[in-house]
Design a protein around this motif. Structure first.
Motif, short mmCIF file in Angstrom:
data_model
loop_
_atom_site.label_atom_id
_atom_site.label_comp_id
_atom_site.label_asym_id
_atom_site.label_seq_id
_atom_site.Cartn_x
_atom_site.Cartn_y
_atom_site.Cartn_z
N MET A 48 0.82 -1.22 0.00
CA MET A 48 0.00 0.00 0.00
C MET A 48 0.85 1.27 0.00
SD MET A 48 -1.45 -0.22 3.87
CE MET A 48 -1.05 1.14 4.93
N PHE A 49 2.14 1.15 0.35
CA PHE A 49 3.03 2.32 0.41
C PHE A 49 3.62 2.67 -0.95
CE2 PHE A 49 3.42 0.09 4.56
CZ PHE A 49 2.67 0.98 5.29
N LYS A 50 3.67 1.69 -1.87
CA LYS A 50 4.15 1.86 -3.25
C LYS A 50 5.64 2.14 -3.36
CE LYS A 50 0.03 1.31 -4.80
NZ LYS A 50 -0.36 -0.07 -4.93
N ASN A 51 6.31 2.26 -2.23
CA ASN A 51 7.74 2.54 -2.21
C ASN A 51 8.29 2.09 -0.88
OD1 ASN A 51 10.27 3.50 -3.00
ND2 ASN A 51 9.43 5.44 -3.78
N ARG A 52 9.60 2.00 -0.79
CA ARG A 52 10.24 1.63 0.47
C ARG A 52 9.96 2.68 1.54
NH1 ARG A 52 16.09 1.54 -0.86
NH2 ARG A 52 16.26 1.09 1.35
#
Length: 136
Positions: A48-52
């Motif tokens: 859900m964050f789409k990135n680290r």
């Protein structure tokens, strides 16, 4: 008059830091937390964050730094900390930890403080409350 006596209810202090790739790598090495959401871009893209994202406790650690160096300052000992993680912290975010004295307990030299971390866009990413003992 002691330094404890000089601390006033309502007193505030802050500390800001930009979260780097190195911070995440070092925190992972120290803590043993190698969750792929912190280290694997392909994995993180599917979340859900789409990135680290940074470790939540890395962000909360900025509160500890603030308490031990600025308010109340050197000699502060954590007794408890509540934490609510409200939004992710990404590499490159500048996080400002803020504390505010809520109440003092002179008989035990304890202080309760509101604790928050806010990103560069003004979004609260961590909220909580700490209880500390202040020894000069």
């Amino acid at each position: 008059m002691s330094k404890y006596d000089l601390i006033q209810v309502g007193a505030k202090e802050s500390f800001a830091k930009t979260i780097t790739e190195t911070d995440i790598a070092l925190y992972g090495a120290i803590s043993g937390d190698f969750n792929p959401v912190h280290f694997n871009s392909v994995y993180a893209a599917g979340t859900m964050f789409k990135n680290r994202i940074a470790h939540g406790m890395l962000t909360a650690g900025l509160i500890s730094a603030l308490l031990g160096t600025r308010l109340p300052g050197p000699g502060t000992v954590y007794l408890s900390q509540s934490l609510n993680f409200r939004a992710p912290v990404y590499i490159g975010d500048t996080i400002t930890a803020e504390v505010e004295v809520l109440e003092k307990y002179p008989e035990k030299k304890q202080i309760s403080l509101k604790t928050t971390c806010i990103n560069q866009n003004g979004k609260e990413v961590v909220a909580g409350e700490a209880l500390v003992m202040y020894k000069e």
